[in-house]
Design a protein around this motif. Structure first.
Motif, PDB file in Angstrom:
ATOM      1  N   PHE A 138       0.814  -1.224   0.000  1.00 55.21           N
ATOM      2  CA  PHE A 138       0.000   0.000   0.000  1.00 55.21           C
ATOM      3  C   PHE A 138       0.845   1.270   0.000  1.00 55.21           C
ATOM      4  N   GLN A 139       2.166   1.132  -0.070  1.00 50.37           N
ATOM      5  CA  GLN A 139       3.016   2.311   0.035  1.00 50.37           C
ATOM      6  C   GLN A 139       2.774   3.305  -1.102  1.00 50.37           C
ATOM      7  N   PHE A 140       2.625   2.801  -2.326  1.00 48.63           N
ATOM      8  CA  PHE A 140       2.418   3.673  -3.485  1.00 48.63           C
ATOM      9  C   PHE A 140       1.028   3.507  -4.098  1.00 48.63           C
ATOM     10  N   ALA A 141       0.164   2.720  -3.483  1.00 50.21           N
ATOM     11  CA  ALA A 141      -1.122   2.395  -4.106  1.00 50.21           C
ATOM     12  C   ALA A 141      -1.982   3.641  -4.315  1.00 50.21           C
ATOM     13  N   GLN A 142      -2.161   4.420  -3.280  1.00 54.17           N
ATOM     14  CA  GLN A 142      -3.008   5.612  -3.403  1.00 54.17           C
ATOM     15  C   GLN A 142      -2.397   6.641  -4.357  1.00 54.17           C
ATOM     16  N   GLU A 143      -1.105   6.801  -4.320  1.00 58.80           N
ATOM     17  CA  GLU A 143      -0.439   7.748  -5.213  1.00 58.80           C
ATOM     18  C   GLU A 143      -0.615   7.330  -6.668  1.00 58.80           C
ATOM     19  N   ASP A 144      -0.441   6.040  -6.959  1.00 63.44           N
ATOM     20  CA  ASP A 144      -0.602   5.559  -8.326  1.00 63.44           C
ATOM     21  C   ASP A 144      -2.053   5.687  -8.789  1.00 63.44           C
ATOM     22  N   ALA A 145      -2.992   5.418  -7.860  1.00 62.97           N
ATOM     23  CA  ALA A 145      -4.408   5.516  -8.227  1.00 62.97           C
ATOM     24  C   ALA A 145      -4.794   6.956  -8.524  1.00 62.97           C
ATOM     25  N   ALA A 146      -4.269   7.905  -7.738  1.00 64.05           N
ATOM     26  CA  ALA A 146      -4.597   9.312  -7.964  1.00 64.05           C
ATOM     27  C   ALA A 146      -4.068   9.789  -9.312  1.00 64.05           C
ATOM     28  N   LYS A 147      -2.862   9.359  -9.680  1.00 64.42           N
ATOM     29  CA  LYS A 147      -2.302   9.757 -10.971  1.00 64.42           C
ATOM     30  C   LYS A 147      -3.126   9.216 -12.136  1.00 64.42           C
ATOM     31  N   ALA A 148      -3.690   8.023 -11.965  1.00 57.47           N
ATOM     32  CA  ALA A 148      -4.458   7.400 -13.052  1.00 57.47           C
ATOM     33  C   ALA A 148      -5.942   7.747 -12.984  1.00 57.47           C
ATOM     34  N   GLY A 149      -6.379   8.537 -11.979  1.00 59.75           N
ATOM     35  CA  GLY A 149      -7.785   8.902 -11.847  1.00 59.75           C
ATOM     36  C   GLY A 149      -8.673   7.739 -11.474  1.00 59.75           C
ATOM     37  N   LEU A 150      -8.171   6.847 -10.601  1.00 62.38           N
ATOM     38  CA  LEU A 150      -8.931   5.661 -10.210  1.00 62.38           C
ATOM     39  C   LEU A 150      -9.699   5.920  -8.922  1.00 62.38           C
ATOM     40  N   GLU A 151     -10.840   5.245  -8.818  1.00 65.90           N
ATOM     41  CA  GLU A 151     -11.607   5.324  -7.578  1.00 65.90           C
ATOM     42  C   GLU A 151     -10.997   4.424  -6.508  1.00 65.90           C
ATOM     43  N   ARG A 152     -10.466   3.280  -6.931  1.00 64.00           N
ATOM     44  CA  ARG A 152      -9.865   2.327  -5.996  1.00 64.00           C
ATOM     45  C   ARG A 152      -8.612   1.753  -6.652  1.00 64.00           C
ATOM     46  N   PRO A 153      -7.523   1.723  -5.915  1.00 57.80           N
ATOM     47  CA  PRO A 153      -6.300   1.189  -6.519  1.00 57.80           C
ATOM     48  C   PRO A 153      -6.335  -0.341  -6.591  1.00 57.80           C
ATOM     49  N   VAL A 154      -5.364  -0.894  -7.247  1.00 57.49           N
ATOM     50  CA  VAL A 154      -5.178  -2.349  -7.253  1.00 57.49           C
ATOM     51  C   VAL A 154      -4.860  -2.803  -5.838  1.00 57.49           C
ATOM     52  N   THR A 155      -5.550  -3.835  -5.390  1.00 54.25           N
ATOM     53  CA  THR A 155      -5.305  -4.381  -4.060  1.00 54.25           C
ATOM     54  C   THR A 155      -4.877  -5.837  -4.187  1.00 54.25           C
ATOM     55  N   ILE A 156      -4.275  -6.332  -3.115  1.00 58.17           N
ATOM     56  CA  ILE A 156      -3.739  -7.698  -3.118  1.00 58.17           C
ATOM     57  C   ILE A 156      -4.361  -8.457  -1.962  1.00 58.17           C
TER      58      ILE A 156
END
Length: 412
Positions: free
Chosen positions: A305-323
């Motif tokens: 989860f270290q970069f998940a929110q940052e990557d999701a914000a850059k791509a305009g996602l509502e929810r990032p990829v989770t594991i």
């Protein structure tokens, strides 16, 4: 370079332990089995050294072990330039010393062989030299020959000649010339070891004592004759590194004193044999296992989860990829043996169905060491796709994977 130095240091340590242990147990072994048992106990040193060279089994972690998320990234320390230079200089010094030691021993052996002059075949199948640089002796490695001096027939009686030749044949039958070659190799590799000169002298003395015992034990009545033959021949010449000499002035008293010893009964000899075998197996096992103890225990962690929110914000996602499930990778065997730690940052692309479409390494503190293990593990993880406008979409996520040894983590 560092691996070689660590291996030499570990081998030197166990060589010291083995030599001191043999010195302490020598009186007991002498009482139990006599000189032959003491000589066989020297197998401890090569077996312990070989044990330190045997590879440890791989260290794959249990897939049921959870991967813990750590807040701080673990990075391999950056070594200063002089810390990288010193191992190279030490290895160069060791190689120069080994080459010098090998050259000196080779010259000593060649000097001895040239000093014998021309060799002539005797009627008994042995060889007679035209000069005496320190004969009789068993000379040669691949095709060892018993060589006697030019005055052999004049100096010794027929019975004494038979005992001397039998002594040299015992050397050949038990492979003592190969043992001397192995000793010469150890003296080259461990030329710096402070205990090796003593161990070398004691080994050669025990070799002669064991050969004396094997020669006279079947013929107890010949002990006095054997002692007289020893008194007639005093070695005043330099010995050759890989020759088995009959004459040995420094230990003459010890060899003659051994003639007074009686043959041991079966029970003490068997007890001594069991003790030697157990000692070799036990210390060899400890030496082999000590390779693992020098580097600590492996630990693997990831931060999904270290970069998940940052990557999701850059791509305009509502929810990032989770594991959902993250079976940890196996700690590479070479990295474990060398006590290496490192961090790999992966970029994992996940399609709309939650399947991995691509895995790439963005950065690595030790490139090539942990990359393959990290990629293989990332392809086995279970993902949930990213969401955008209420639908599952393909997206990517960065995941740092940390490999560390426990002692390395404690020191940071």
């Amino acid at each position: 370079m560092t691996e070689l130095l660590q291996g030499m240091l570990l081998a030197s340590m166990w060589l010291s332990i083995g030599a001191m242990l043999l010195a302490a147990l020598r009186p007991l072994l002498r009482r139990l089995g006599g000189a032959p048992l003491v000589y066989r106990s020297w197998w401890l040193l090569p077996l312990v050294l070989l044990a330190t060279l045997l590879p440890l089994p791989g260290v794959p972690l249990d897939e049921a072990t959870p991967v813990h998320a750590l807040g701080a990234a673990l990075r391999a320390p950056v070594l200063p330039a002089d810390a990288v230079l010193w191992p190279t200089l030490l290895v160069a010094l060791w190689a120069a010393g080994a080459l010098l030691a090998g050259t000196l021993q080779w010259r000593g052996q060649r000097r001895f062989e040239r000093g014998m002059g021309a060799l002539h075949r005797r009627s008994d199948g042995n060889w007679q030299a035209s000069a005496d640089p320190g004969l009789p002796a068993l000379v040669g490695l691949w095709s060892p020959r018993v060589v006697v001096g030019p005055d052999f027939d004049l100096r010794f009686s027929a019975a004494e000649r038979a005992l001397i030749l039998q002594h040299e044949c015992q050397h050949r039958r038990h492979g003592d010339h190969w043992a001397n070659a192995a000793l010469a190799l150890l003296r080259c590799l461990f030329w710096f070891h402070p205990l090796l000169p003593w161990a070398s002298r004691r080994f050669l003395r025990d070799q002669e004592l064991a050969c004396d015992a094997r020669t006279v034990d079947p013929h107890p009545a010949s002990r006095r004759l054997y002692a007289n033959a020893l008194l007639k021949a005093q070695l005043v010449h330099p010995v050759a590194p890989m020759a088995c000499h009959w004459r040995s002035q420094p230990m003459l008293k010890e060899r003659i004193a051994m003639m007074k010893e009686h043959k041991r009964s079966a029970l003490p000899r068997v007890t001594g044999q069991v003790l030697v075998v157990g000692l070799c197996m036990g210390l060899g096992a400890v030496a082999w296992a000590s390779q693992a103890g020098s580097g600590g225990s492996p630990a693997i962690s990831a931060e999904p989860f270290q970069f998940a929110q940052e990557d999701a914000a850059k791509a305009g996602l509502e929810r990032p990829v989770t594991i959902d499930k993250m079976p940890p990778p196996s700690y590479p065997t070479s990295a474990f043996e060398n006590n290496q730690s490192g961090e790999v940052v992966l970029r994992v692309e996940v399609d709309a169905q939650g399947r991995v479409s691509d895995v790439r390494v963005l950065s690595a503190t030790n490139p090539g060491v942990f990359d393959a293990a990290s990629i293989a593990a990332a392809r086995q993880w279970t993902y949930r796709p990213a969401m955008k406008d209420g639908k599952a979409v393909a997206a990517a996520v960065r995941i740092p994977v940390n490999f560390a040894m426990t002692e390395t983590v404690t020191g940071q």
